[in-house]
Design an enzyme around this catalytic site. Structure first.
Site, PDB file in Angstrom:
ATOM      1  N   SER A 121      -9.698   1.476   2.721  1.00 43.75           N
ATOM      2  CA  SER A 121      -8.651   2.165   1.795  1.00 43.75           C
ATOM      3  C   SER A 121      -7.675   1.434   1.131  1.00 43.75           C
ATOM      4  O   SER A 121      -7.204   1.871   0.115  1.00 43.75           O
ATOM      5  CB  SER A 121      -8.340   3.419   2.671  1.00 43.75           C
ATOM      6  OG  SER A 121      -7.469   2.851   3.628  1.00 43.75           O
ATOM      7  N   LYS A 125       0.872  -1.259  -0.178  1.00 44.28           N
ATOM      8  CA  LYS A 125       0.049   0.046   0.079  1.00 44.28           C
ATOM      9  C   LYS A 125       0.822   1.299   0.116  1.00 44.28           C
ATOM     10  O   LYS A 125       1.951   1.161   0.872  1.00 44.28           O
ATOM     11  CB  LYS A 125      -0.911   0.107   1.211  1.00 44.28           C
ATOM     12  CG  LYS A 125      -2.059   0.936   1.426  1.00 44.28           C
ATOM     13  CD  LYS A 125      -3.103   0.931   2.489  1.00 44.28           C
ATOM     14  CE  LYS A 125      -4.070   1.858   2.310  1.00 44.28           C
ATOM     15  NZ  LYS A 125      -4.933   1.682   3.697  1.00 44.28           N
ATOM     16  N   SER A 177      -9.992  -0.743   6.902  1.00 44.11           N
ATOM     17  CA  SER A 177      -9.482  -0.490   5.603  1.00 44.11           C
ATOM     18  C   SER A 177      -8.921  -1.713   4.950  1.00 44.11           C
ATOM     19  O   SER A 177      -8.297  -1.678   3.580  1.00 44.11           O
ATOM     20  CB  SER A 177      -8.379   0.642   5.607  1.00 44.11           C
ATOM     21  OG  SER A 177      -9.260   1.811   5.503  1.00 44.11           O
TER      22      SER A 177
END
Lengths: 422, 92
Positions: A103, A28, A127
């Protein structure tokens, strides 16, 4: 059509030997990688190149992993769909008209699409688990303190943890074993759980396990989601698990408490973005405050500004007691409720998300509505507990996730129970 | 709905505290939204006081010099620097 799962494609080779040799990992883009830009999905950091690796990245390299890219995400982790990224939304590989969740949507999409074997995400209020649920992958939010946050660009420090996303429970557990354990650079890490071989417990043995069902977190789900969830429970019962109802009266307040705390921490954490040491420069006209304010309005997207303003509001004179202090009370209450529930059950189960993945663009207009879909995931972060999301089939062609919550450092129980659903 | 209406002046004040420049249309949009969102947060007033014993420990280390970034690395992401220092806007 491109899924837009990656912001930056790269190839960082790890050591030649190790438990993750021959494994590709997507990371990420809020996790620092030395020499490779780390944008947090924001224009503010579009050109930011960290001079050091996050601890989890050092551990990936030492374990022999090859990092294949930095994945798309909601800006600074603020979102539930990966649509607030300054680099455009990611599409869900299961159905490209739908969001992959957020996310960590880029990480989940990369795994589902086969662009990486496994991925790292971060979970502040769901997330990792949300995109795992929406893409039909497995995601683990570790106990607070199991995984180092050194090198994770902070959004809400007291809530967030880095964790794995993978196609199977075993692969997610293997990745967790590599990244878990204390770190001298992060004083909130603990010794507990460091030396466990998490993959070894993915044996599907749930004989005699007691699973608590918090009715408050089941009733709000869409019928299709609820149907798949009930089928998952039945699968576990068939293998010898027992289910009991448990009561979590505090969770009614969890979403409000979560957002007040997360936004307050965000308003403080994101104060460092002034365009002087890194980020979009506000130029040199006017005084410091004017240049600073210009840098921030140029560099931050709408959701980030919304949360900074609301967080500043919640901490401001006259409102601190009403919002921030009460949110901390709610947080203590949620922890207490979970403690009581774990007196009656070994693990708790809920649908991960109460809804199916929305269509792209469908859910951005009403922030409050958006915040409410985090109802089943945020209590876990408030209580610093571990949780896993495992796929339990599809409804109308869209994946449904089954969430198992464990007591603190109870990763072994949720991994074992999660593997029984596969 | 929050008990006290959120006004544009509140949003401007908070934006000023947070050092974010907002144009008038943004002030207007946030004013309407914050009414709803803060109204939702108002429910926290019903939360009872909870006895909690936080298991907190200090994790201080000795204040000793440790390896850190080089000056060159620390300055690498700055848009402007001068003589090995960050260059910022004037202070007032």
């Amino acid at each position: 059509m491109s899924l837009n799962a990656f912001i930056t494609r790269t190839e960082i080779e790890g050591e030649t030997e190790g438990p993750l040799a021959d494994t590709t990992v997507a990371v990420k883009d809020n996790i620092s990688t030395e020499g490779v830009r780390t944008t947090c999905g924001s224009e503010m950091l579009e050109e930011y190149v960290p001079p050091y690796d996050a601890t989890v990245v050092s551990r990936l390299k030492a374990a022999g992993a090859t990092i294949v890219g930095k994945t798309n995400m909601d800006e600074f982790g603020m979102g539930t769909t990966t649509e607030t990224s300054a680099f455009g939304p990611t599409r869900n590989p299961v159905d490209e008209d739908h969001v992959p969740g957020g996310s960590s949507g880029g990480s989940a999409a990369a795994v589902k699409n086969g662009d990486a074997d496994v991925a790292l995400g971060s979970d502040t209020g769901g997330s990792i688990r949300c995109p795992a649920a929406f893409t039909g992958t497995v995601g683990i939010k570790p106990t607070y303190g199991l995984v180092s946050r050194y090198g994770l660009v902070a959004y809400a420090n007291s809530l967030e943890q880095i964790g794995p996303i993978a196609s199977t429970v075993r692969e997610a557990a293997e990745l967790l074993s590599v990244i878990a354990g204390p770190d001298e650079h992060d004083g909130t890490t603990r010794e507990a759980g460091a030396a466990v071989d998490y993959a070894a417990v993915a044996d599907g043995d749930v004989e005699g396990l007691t699973i608590g069902i918090p009715t408050e977190l089941v009733e709000g789900s869409e019928p299709g989601v609820r149907e798949r969830f009930e089928a998952g429970l039945e699968t576990l019962r068939e293998q010898g698990a027992r289910t009991v109802e448990v009561d979590l009266p505090s969770v009614e307040y969890a979403v409000a408490a979560y957002y007040v705390i997360a936004m307050s921490e965000a308003s403080s954490n994101l104060a460092r973005f002034d365009g002087v040491r890194y980020g979009v420069s506000g130029g040199f006209e006017g005084d410091w405050n004017e240049a600073f304010a210009k840098s921030r309005s140029d560099g931050f997207g709408e959701e980030v500004i919304r949360r900074i303003l609301l967080g500043t509001f919640a901490l401001s004179e006259g409102y601190h007691d009403k919002y921030y202090k009460q949110a901390q009370e709610a947080r203590s209450w949620v922890k207490q409720d979970f403690d009581a529930a774990f007196e009656e059950a070994d693990v708790l189960a809920t649908p991960t998300m109460p809804v199916l993945p929305p269509k792209l663009g469908e859910s951005l207009d009403d922030p409050l509505q958006m915040y409410r879909i985090d109802a089943n995931t945020v209590p876990v972060n408030l209580a610093n507990l571990p949780a896993i999301s495992v796929p339990v089939g599809e409804h109308e062609g869209l994946p449904v996730g089954f969430q198992l919550i464990g007591p603190a450092f109870g990763e072994e129980q949720i991994i074992r129970a999660g593997s029984a659903l596969e | 709905m929050t008990d006290e209406p959120v006004e544009a002046a509140d949003v401007r004040r908070v934006a000023d505290l947070a050092r974010v420049e907002l144009d008038e249309s943004a002030v207007e949009a946030f004013t309407a939204e914050f009414q709803d969102i803060l109204g939702y947060f108002d429910a926290l007033e019903e939360v009872p006081a909870v006895e909690s014993e936080p298991d907190l420990v200090n994790v201080m280390r000795a204040d000793e010099v440790q390896p850190s970034l080089s000056q060159e690395d620390a300055l690498r992401n700055a848009s402007e620097s001068e003589d090995g220092r960050f260059k910022g806007p004037r202070v007032s």
